[in-house]
Design a protein around this motif. Structure first.
Motif, short mmCIF file in Angstrom:
data_model
loop_
_atom_site.label_atom_id
_atom_site.label_comp_id
_atom_site.label_asym_id
_atom_site.label_seq_id
_atom_site.Cartn_x
_atom_site.Cartn_y
_atom_site.Cartn_z
N GLU A 70 0.85 -1.19 0.00
CA GLU A 70 0.00 0.00 0.00
C GLU A 70 0.89 1.24 0.00
N MET A 71 0.62 2.12 -0.96
CA MET A 71 1.33 3.40 -1.09
C MET A 71 0.27 4.50 -1.23
N LYS A 72 0.69 5.76 -1.05
CA LYS A 72 -0.24 6.87 -1.28
C LYS A 72 -0.76 6.79 -2.71
N GLN A 73 -2.06 7.03 -2.87
CA GLN A 73 -2.66 6.97 -4.20
C GLN A 73 -1.96 7.94 -5.15
N GLY A 74 -1.71 7.47 -6.36
CA GLY A 74 -0.99 8.26 -7.35
C GLY A 74 0.42 7.74 -7.56
N PHE A 75 0.94 6.99 -6.58
CA PHE A 75 2.30 6.45 -6.67
C PHE A 75 2.45 5.57 -7.91
N ALA A 76 1.52 4.64 -8.11
CA ALA A 76 1.64 3.70 -9.24
C ALA A 76 1.60 4.44 -10.57
N ASN A 77 0.68 5.37 -10.73
CA ASN A 77 0.62 6.12 -11.99
C ASN A 77 1.86 6.96 -12.20
N ARG A 78 2.34 7.60 -11.15
CA ARG A 78 3.52 8.48 -11.24
C ARG A 78 4.77 7.70 -11.63
N THR A 79 4.88 6.46 -11.16
CA THR A 79 6.11 5.68 -11.37
C THR A 79 5.97 4.63 -12.47
N GLY A 80 4.78 4.50 -13.05
CA GLY A 80 4.58 3.55 -14.14
C GLY A 80 4.40 2.11 -13.69
N ILE A 81 3.99 1.90 -12.45
CA ILE A 81 3.79 0.54 -11.95
C ILE A 81 2.47 0.00 -12.48
N LYS A 82 2.52 -1.19 -13.06
CA LYS A 82 1.35 -1.83 -13.64
C LYS A 82 1.58 -3.34 -13.63
N PRO A 83 0.57 -4.13 -14.02
CA PRO A 83 0.78 -5.57 -14.08
C PRO A 83 2.03 -5.91 -14.90
N GLY A 84 2.83 -6.82 -14.35
CA GLY A 84 4.07 -7.22 -15.01
C GLY A 84 5.31 -6.54 -14.45
N THR A 85 5.14 -5.40 -13.75
CA THR A 85 6.27 -4.71 -13.13
C THR A 85 6.91 -5.64 -12.10
N LYS A 86 8.23 -5.60 -11.99
CA LYS A 86 8.94 -6.42 -11.00
C LYS A 86 9.06 -5.65 -9.68
N PHE A 87 8.95 -6.40 -8.59
CA PHE A 87 9.10 -5.87 -7.23
C PHE A 87 10.19 -6.70 -6.56
N VAL A 88 11.19 -6.04 -5.97
CA VAL A 88 12.30 -6.74 -5.33
C VAL A 88 12.58 -6.14 -3.95
N PHE A 89 12.93 -7.01 -3.01
CA PHE A 89 13.37 -6.57 -1.70
C PHE A 89 14.88 -6.35 -1.77
N ASP A 90 15.37 -5.31 -1.10
CA ASP A 90 16.81 -5.08 -0.98
C ASP A 90 17.29 -5.81 0.27
N GLY A 91 17.64 -7.05 0.11
CA GLY A 91 18.03 -7.88 1.26
C GLY A 91 17.02 -9.00 1.43
N ASP A 92 16.96 -9.52 2.64
CA ASP A 92 16.08 -10.65 2.91
C ASP A 92 14.62 -10.25 2.79
N ARG A 93 13.81 -11.17 2.27
CA ARG A 93 12.35 -10.97 2.23
C ARG A 93 11.81 -11.13 3.64
N PRO A 94 10.88 -10.28 4.03
CA PRO A 94 10.28 -10.47 5.36
C PRO A 94 9.46 -11.76 5.39
N SER A 95 9.43 -12.39 6.54
CA SER A 95 8.67 -13.63 6.69
C SER A 95 7.45 -13.37 7.57
N VAL A 96 6.56 -14.35 7.59
CA VAL A 96 5.32 -14.24 8.37
C VAL A 96 5.60 -14.55 9.82
N GLU A 97 4.95 -13.78 10.70
CA GLU A 97 4.96 -14.06 12.14
C GLU A 97 3.56 -14.51 12.53
N ASN A 98 3.46 -15.43 13.45
CA ASN A 98 2.13 -15.91 13.89
C ASN A 98 1.62 -15.15 15.07
#
Length: 176
Positions: free
Chosen positions: A148-176
């Motif tokens: 979730e980002m402030k509305q307008g972020f995706a349009n401003r940055t060109g994010i759409k289906p197919g865009t790649k998303f990467v973590f810089d470092g380890d991916r966060p894991s689930v906590e119970n």
């Protein structure tokens, strides 16, 4: 001794105010409703990026426990630019979010386990809507992460289906 105790209490009050803002969007599937604002632990932030023709770096608060996912960004009045929240799930599955007690419009970005953006929803607050009237925003395919980002972020940055998303470092894991 009284001065030391008073100083300690004053320091704790100041520190508690520095720990973060208030929580937003609430998960439909969790079945939990949190209406109590809670502070966010800034140590649970991760760095990540959306990769289109450019690399857009983001700082994300991590919601990886049931309570954190239920609270989301509820009651939050604003967020800094390129700052948001990532919801982390154990398994990729159909995800559904709503905007209960959410004060600001958001882009809800659904992401597959391999880091590919599935779909982007532009969600608006519904301040006077009952639970049954709240619109739900759904993933078009099973999602492991939701950002979730402030509305307008995706349009401003060109994010759409197919865009790649990467973590810089380890991916966060689930906590119970």
């Amino acid at each position: 001794m009284r001065v030391t105790a008073a100083l300690l209490v004053a320091c704790l009050v100041v520190l508690s105010g520095c720990l973060g803002g208030l929580g937003s969007g609430e998960l439909l599937q969790s079945g939990k409703q949190s209406t109590t604002p809670t502070t966010t632990d800034t140590e649970s932030n991760v760095s990540a990026a959306f990769v289109t023709d450019n690399r857009t770096a983001v700082t994300l608060e991590v919601a990886n426990s049931p309570d954190e996912r239920a609270r989301g960004l509820m009651f939050r009045q604003s967020m800094p630019q390129n700052h948001g929240m990532v919801f982390v799930f154990e398994e990729a599955q159909s995800q559904s979010f709503w905007m209960k007690n959410t004060k600001m419009p958001l882009d809800i970005i659904f992401i597959a386990p391999n880091g590919t953006v599935i779909n982007v929803e532009h969600a608006d607050p519904q301040p006077n809507a009952s639970d049954s009237e709240l619109r739900s925003y759904r993933s078009d395919a099973p999602a492991k992460y939701v950002v979730e980002m402030k509305q307008g972020f995706a349009n401003r940055t060109g994010i759409k289906p197919g865009t790649k998303f990467v973590f810089d470092g380890d991916r966060p894991s689930v906590e119970n």
